[in-house]
Design an enzyme around this catalytic site. Structure first.
Site, PDB file in Angstrom:
ATOM      1  N   SER A 115    -100.922   0.237  26.324  1.00 18.16           N
ATOM      2  CA  SER A 115    -101.259   1.172  26.207  1.00 18.16           C
ATOM      3  C   SER A 115    -102.431   1.554  26.142  1.00 18.16           C
ATOM      4  CB  SER A 115    -100.293   2.441  26.195  1.00 18.16           C
ATOM      5  OG  SER A 115    -100.688   4.011  26.567  1.00 18.16           O
ATOM      6  N   GLU A 210    -102.382  -1.380  34.684  1.00 15.54           N
ATOM      7  CA  GLU A 210    -100.988  -0.461  34.623  1.00 15.54           C
ATOM      8  C   GLU A 210    -101.845   1.115  34.278  1.00 15.54           C
ATOM      9  OE1 GLU A 210     -99.298   1.407  31.704  1.00 15.54           O
ATOM     10  OE2 GLU A 210    -101.142   0.872  30.188  1.00 15.54           O
ATOM     11  N   HIS A 275     -95.462   1.452  30.904  1.00 13.95           N
ATOM     12  CA  HIS A 275     -94.677   1.950  30.585  1.00 13.95           C
ATOM     13  C   HIS A 275     -93.653   2.432  31.590  1.00 13.95           C
ATOM     14  CE1 HIS A 275     -99.106   3.926  29.025  1.00 13.95           C
ATOM     15  NE2 HIS A 275     -98.258   4.489  28.075  1.00 13.95           N
TER      16      HIS A 275
END
Length: 305
Positions: A115, A210, A275
């Site tokens: 992330s 992502e 995620h």
């Protein structure tokens, strides 16, 4: 030129936990520490991991203390791996506070995070010439048993996890691509455009993307920005991960197909990283083969030595 592959972990290895971005939940941190200890690892928790910024509640303490924890962990001769407690936001604010010469002198270490830590993956890869691991956060809500198992296998037995495929992986563009894996979180990549240390993909790269909590039009905007900046020039293949909280997945598929399908390169949807429950640990900076027809990303050698 191949990057350095850090050494795999073994029972008794020492690892450090740091919080370069958002605030950490104490209970989730304790759970993550217990998991690592169950793998016979010695765990050192950064001095400021549970701090809170006095004015900015979305940060795990001040920039200087978060950077100091990272610096201390990486330069500790006992530490073989530095693992991130959680993402959120804040890693960008650390990059210019770190002493990169000192980090380089400390030698290669394993780095695990995902992330928001995408910016640290890029910096460690380019400045220290390291293969890193885009994997689960130790105090994250998605550090479930399946994610734990895949991370443990990657850290201890990297030769056993060379074939990567998610439970819902599907072909988006046919063909075979060979190159170095790069990428991570789309939002973090797009926000580094124009920075002095911005690192575009090398020729032939396999790009991993992502995101979380971004509506389809925002995904469209970020991809369009990268396309206009020439960021996809030379990319040989694309593996898309999870898009949790990004609205109707059919819209995300529509956006990526509309903007990236015209590149005419191998591409897969939902490779199982990012995620999502059971998230895979994906090496960045390592040589791999993307078989879009088979829906697999194959690492051509163990990512840890």
């Amino acid at each position: 030129m191949n990057r350095t592959h850090p050494a795999r972990l073994r029972p008794g290895s020492t690892v450090a936990l740091v919080a370069p971005a958002g605030p950490v939940d104490p209970d989730q941190l304790a759970r993550g520490v217990a998991v690592l200890q169950s793998w016979d690892l010695v765990v050192k928790v950064g001095d400021h991991v549970l701090d809170r910024h006095p004015k900015l509640p979305y940060l795990a303490g001040a920039d200087t203390t978060r950077a100091a924890d990272f610096q201390k962990a990486w330069t500790d001769p006992e530490v073989e791996a530095v693992l991130c407690a959680r993402g959120g936001y804040g890693s960008q604010r650390l990059v210019d506070l770190l002493d990169w010469d000192e980090l380089a002198a400390a030698g290669p270490k394993v780095f695990v995070g995902s992330s928001d830590t995408t910016v640290l993956h890029a910096a460690l890869g380019e400045r220290l010439d390291l293969v890193t691991l885009f994997g689960p956060m130790m105090a994250g809500t998605l550090f479930d048993e399946e994610a734990q198992r895949h991370l443990q296998d990657t850290l201890f037995y990297p030769e056993s996890v060379k074939r990567l495929i998610g439970p819902k992986t599907a072909t988006a563009g046919h063909g075979l691509a060979r190159g170095r894996t790069v990428g991570g979180n789309l939002s973090l990549i797009s926000t580094t455009l124009g920075a002095a240390d911005f690192y575009p993909p090398p020729d032939g790269a396999i790009l991993l993307l992502e995101d979380v909590g971004e509506s389809p039009y925002r995904v469209d905007r970020m991809l369009t920005q990268l396309l206009r900046a020439g960021w996809f020039t030379g990319v040989s293949g694309i593996a898309l991960g999870s898009w949790s909280g990004c609205g109707d997945l059919s819209e995300i598929y529509g956006v990526t197909e509309d903007l990236l399908g015209g590149l005419g390169i191998p591409m897969v949807w939902e490779l199982g990283f990012g995620h999502c429950p059971g998230q895979l640990t994906i090496p960045l900076g390592a040589d791999a083969t993307l078989d879009a027809d088979d829906g697999t990303l194959i690492m051509t050698e163990p990512v840890l030595s």
